[in-house]
Design a protein around this motif. Structure first.
Motif, PDB file in Angstrom:
ATOM      1  N   PHE A   6       0.840  -1.194   0.000  1.00 52.80           N
ATOM      2  CA  PHE A   6       0.000   0.000   0.000  1.00 52.80           C
ATOM      3  C   PHE A   6       0.878   1.248   0.000  1.00 52.80           C
ATOM      4  CE2 PHE A   6      -2.158  -3.228   2.662  1.00 52.80           C
ATOM      5  CZ  PHE A   6      -3.247  -3.485   1.848  1.00 52.80           C
ATOM      6  N   HIS A   7       0.250   2.363  -0.389  1.00 49.83           N
ATOM      7  CA  HIS A   7       0.895   3.668  -0.237  1.00 49.83           C
ATOM      8  C   HIS A   7      -0.063   4.550   0.547  1.00 49.83           C
ATOM      9  CE1 HIS A   7       2.679   7.570  -2.144  1.00 49.83           C
ATOM     10  NE2 HIS A   7       3.084   7.379  -0.887  1.00 49.83           N
ATOM     11  N   GLN A   8       0.176   4.676   1.835  1.00 47.14           N
ATOM     12  CA  GLN A   8      -0.643   5.449   2.756  1.00 47.14           C
ATOM     13  C   GLN A   8      -2.093   4.962   2.800  1.00 47.14           C
ATOM     14  OE1 GLN A   8       0.225   9.557   1.638  1.00 47.14           O
ATOM     15  NE2 GLN A   8       1.937   9.583   3.078  1.00 47.14           N
ATOM     16  N   PRO A   9      -2.291   3.761   3.339  1.00 48.23           N
ATOM     17  CA  PRO A   9      -3.652   3.278   3.586  1.00 48.23           C
ATOM     18  C   PRO A   9      -4.313   4.191   4.611  1.00 48.23           C
ATOM     19  CG  PRO A   9      -2.049   1.908   4.730  1.00 48.23           C
ATOM     20  CD  PRO A   9      -1.268   2.835   3.847  1.00 48.23           C
ATOM     21  N   SER A  10      -5.547   4.597   4.350  1.00 47.90           N
ATOM     22  CA  SER A  10      -6.130   5.687   5.130  1.00 47.90           C
ATOM     23  C   SER A  10      -7.140   5.252   6.177  1.00 47.90           C
ATOM     24  CB  SER A  10      -6.772   6.695   4.178  1.00 47.90           C
ATOM     25  OG  SER A  10      -7.356   7.760   4.878  1.00 47.90           O
ATOM     26  N   THR A  11      -8.356   4.913   5.763  1.00 47.33           N
ATOM     27  CA  THR A  11      -9.422   4.616   6.706  1.00 47.33           C
ATOM     28  C   THR A  11     -10.109   3.308   6.330  1.00 47.33           C
ATOM     29  OG1 THR A  11     -10.750   6.155   5.384  1.00 47.33           O
ATOM     30  CG2 THR A  11      -9.882   6.965   7.476  1.00 47.33           C
ATOM     31  N   GLY A  28     -13.112   9.392   1.593  1.00 45.05           N
ATOM     32  CA  GLY A  28     -12.969   9.496   3.032  1.00 45.05           C
ATOM     33  C   GLY A  28     -13.298   8.193   3.732  1.00 45.05           C
ATOM     34  N   ALA A  29     -13.411   8.264   5.070  1.00 47.20           N
ATOM     35  CA  ALA A  29     -13.661   7.081   5.885  1.00 47.20           C
ATOM     36  C   ALA A  29     -14.991   6.440   5.495  1.00 47.20           C
ATOM     37  CB  ALA A  29     -13.666   7.459   7.362  1.00 47.20           C
ATOM     38  N   ILE A  84     -17.664   8.881   1.178  1.00 44.55           N
ATOM     39  CA  ILE A  84     -17.803  10.213   0.611  1.00 44.55           C
ATOM     40  C   ILE A  84     -16.574  10.556  -0.225  1.00 44.55           C
ATOM     41  CG2 ILE A  84     -16.761  11.391   2.595  1.00 44.55           C
ATOM     42  CD1 ILE A  84     -19.870  12.722   0.847  1.00 44.55           C
ATOM     43  N   ASN A  85     -16.780  11.232  -1.348  1.00 44.34           N
ATOM     44  CA  ASN A  85     -15.675  11.727  -2.150  1.00 44.34           C
ATOM     45  C   ASN A  85     -15.005  12.880  -1.406  1.00 44.34           C
ATOM     46  OD1 ASN A  85     -14.145  13.135  -4.235  1.00 44.34           O
ATOM     47  ND2 ASN A  85     -15.300  11.910  -5.708  1.00 44.34           N
ATOM     48  N   HIS A  97     -14.251  14.129   4.952  1.00 46.11           N
ATOM     49  CA  HIS A  97     -13.368  12.978   5.155  1.00 46.11           C
ATOM     50  C   HIS A  97     -14.025  11.795   5.831  1.00 46.11           C
ATOM     51  CE1 HIS A  97      -9.250  15.192   4.698  1.00 46.11           C
ATOM     52  NE2 HIS A  97      -9.831  14.900   3.557  1.00 46.11           N
ATOM     53  N   SER A  98     -15.337  11.851   6.076  1.00 44.24           N
ATOM     54  CA  SER A  98     -15.985  10.751   6.773  1.00 44.24           C
ATOM     55  C   SER A  98     -17.476  10.751   6.490  1.00 44.24           C
ATOM     56  CB  SER A  98     -15.744  10.866   8.284  1.00 44.24           C
ATOM     57  OG  SER A  98     -16.396   9.844   8.991  1.00 44.24           O
TER      58      SER A  98
END
Length: 445
Positions: free
Chosen positions: A160-165, A206-207, A219-220, A258-259
């Motif tokens: 991965f490259h910066q896995p987020s939520t 987002g999350a 959400i975009n 972001h969520s």
């Protein structure tokens, strides 16, 4: 346990390993004392007095015997008023005066009574309890530290490259928002040993959240549209614009989001915009959005619903280092945990606790909340009393303010800007370790 006792126990273990490796297990040549039927079995004490699954416990006393096939150790605990669980503990060996055993698997935090049965002669130690504590172990399930691209396939091959939520459904699927190119939603399933990309987009998501029907929504990042992934459609992505409301009183202005959080009863999706703080709800069928209220502007945020009251929405404000609550019935918007504008790392009652850039958080099966305290490089937990009140914040794993990369128990584990958390019905926690480029699993034992 004192230093002297620790050294004594180490010596005992080494001696036990040597003695039990000998062929003549019934011999007393090495000082092992056989069971004497004319004397009672007695327990004098045990060390340590607390621990989790598979903790080494040394039980001292007399007339245990040295034939471990005739020795049984049990841990009993009161689970309900009329229910006592009695769990057998693996016995490693005995020299007659000391037994080495491992704690069995129990559930939750329990006060246990230790029992020894030797050659049919049983005794329980009532002078003190053994406190069985929940233990947390962290391990990496996918990704490699230092990588800079997305690779799908088997868990052992994934990068991965910066896995987020993250979010998780009831079927063992973990959904990961991948924050760097390619922007995508990734499905991870340990049983299937698979990491697969479900779609690709030019803007990150987002999350994500999962509703009661297992539909995943995200959400975009520009806040103007959301994506859904329905298991009945084979996770095929649907891209949906958020439509304005016909009611002038509920008009909203979009910006970064972001969520998104699905209401546990109605299924409506709630999100909040960065610039103006507009909190809106979205009908997932008609795609129509309505402004619910104005909140704090100028901060990223992450939302989750209260596990005890579906009318309470919690909002973690990244830039304010705290968590607010929003009451959907009354419109009250007030600090729930931490102090607005004050970063730090401190456990304790919610009003005394401190966070640093808190990010995504989720509800666990036991109705506690887990949150990725990104700036403190650790995972925090918020628990409630029996009435769903008096929240208390504790650090589950990681060292507040210290970053790094290390799997293991709470004393050893390190993270680097963990950004996302998800929970499965069996209570396992998955963590998106953003800067380490890995997805990790927190197992509760």
């Amino acid at each position: 346990m004192t230093r002297f006792k620790q050294i004594s126990m180490i010596c005992f273990v080494l001696a036990m390993i040597y003695l039990w490796s000998c062929d003549n297990h019934n011999s007393d040549d090495f000082g092992r004392k056989p069971y004497d039927p004319s004397k009672p079995v007695r327990i004098d004490g045990f060390e340590p007095d607390s621990g989790g699954l598979a903790t080494k416990v040394f039980i001292t006393g007399s007339n245990f015997g040295s034939d471990k096939s005739k020795i049984k150790v049990y841990f009993s605990a009161q689970y309900h008023e009329d229910s006592v669980a009695i769990m057998p503990a693996p016995v490693i060996g005995s020299d007659g005066n000391t037994i080495l055993a491992y704690t069995p698997k129990m559930s939750g935090m329990r006060k246990c009574t230790i029992h020894v049965v030797s050659n049919g002669d049983s005794v329980a130690f009532k002078s003190k309890d053994f406190l069985y504590r929940t233990m947390y172990i962290i391990r990496t399930i996918a990704g490699r530290k230092g990588t800079g691209e997305l690779k799908t396939g088997k868990l052992s091959e994934a990068e991965f490259h910066q896995p987020s939520t993250l979010t998780a459904d009831n079927e063992g699927n973990i959904f990961l928002s991948h924050w760097r190119v390619p922007y995508t939603m990734v499905r991870i399933n340990e049983q299937e040993d698979i990491v697969e990309s479900l779609m690709s987009t030019s803007i990150p998501m987002g999350a994500p959240t999962v509703d009661a029907n297992g539909v995943v929504s995200a959400i975009n990042d520009n806040g103007g549209e959301f994506f859904t992934f329905d298991p009945l459609e084979g996770w095929t992505v649907r891209r949906r614009s958020i439509l304005p409301s016909n009611d002038p009183a509920t008009v909203f202005t979009t910006s970064t989001a972001h969520s998104i959080a699905a209401h546990p009863e109605t299924g409506w999706l709630y999100t909040r915009f960065y610039v103006n703080g507009h909190l809106i709800k979205i009908n997932p069928v008609t795609r129509e959005g309505e402004k619910v209220s104005d909140t704090v502007g100028g901060s990223d945020s992450y939302q989750v619903f209260d596990p005890n009251n579906p009318n309470i929405l919690y909002i973690a404000y990244h830039a304010l280092h705290c968590i607010y609550s929003f009451n959907l019935e009354t419109g009250e918007h007030e600090i729930f945990a931490g102090k607005s504008g004050e970063s730090g790392w401190q456990d304790g009652p919610a009003d005394q606790a401190r966070f640093t850039t808190p990010n995504q958080f989720i509800v666990a099966p036991d109705k506690s909340l887990y949150i990725a305290d990104r700036g403190n490089h650790c995972i925090r937990r918020i628990t409630f009393d029996e009435r769903g009140e008096n929240p208390v914040v504790t650090t589950v794993i990681g060292k507040g303010g210290i970053y790094g990369y290390q799997d293991g128990n709470p004393d050893d584990a390190l993270f680097n800007n963990p950004r996302g958390v998800a929970v499965t019905p069996d209570g396992n926690i998955y963590i998106a370790d953003y800067e380490n480029n890995v997805v990790r699993k927190l197992t509760i034992e």
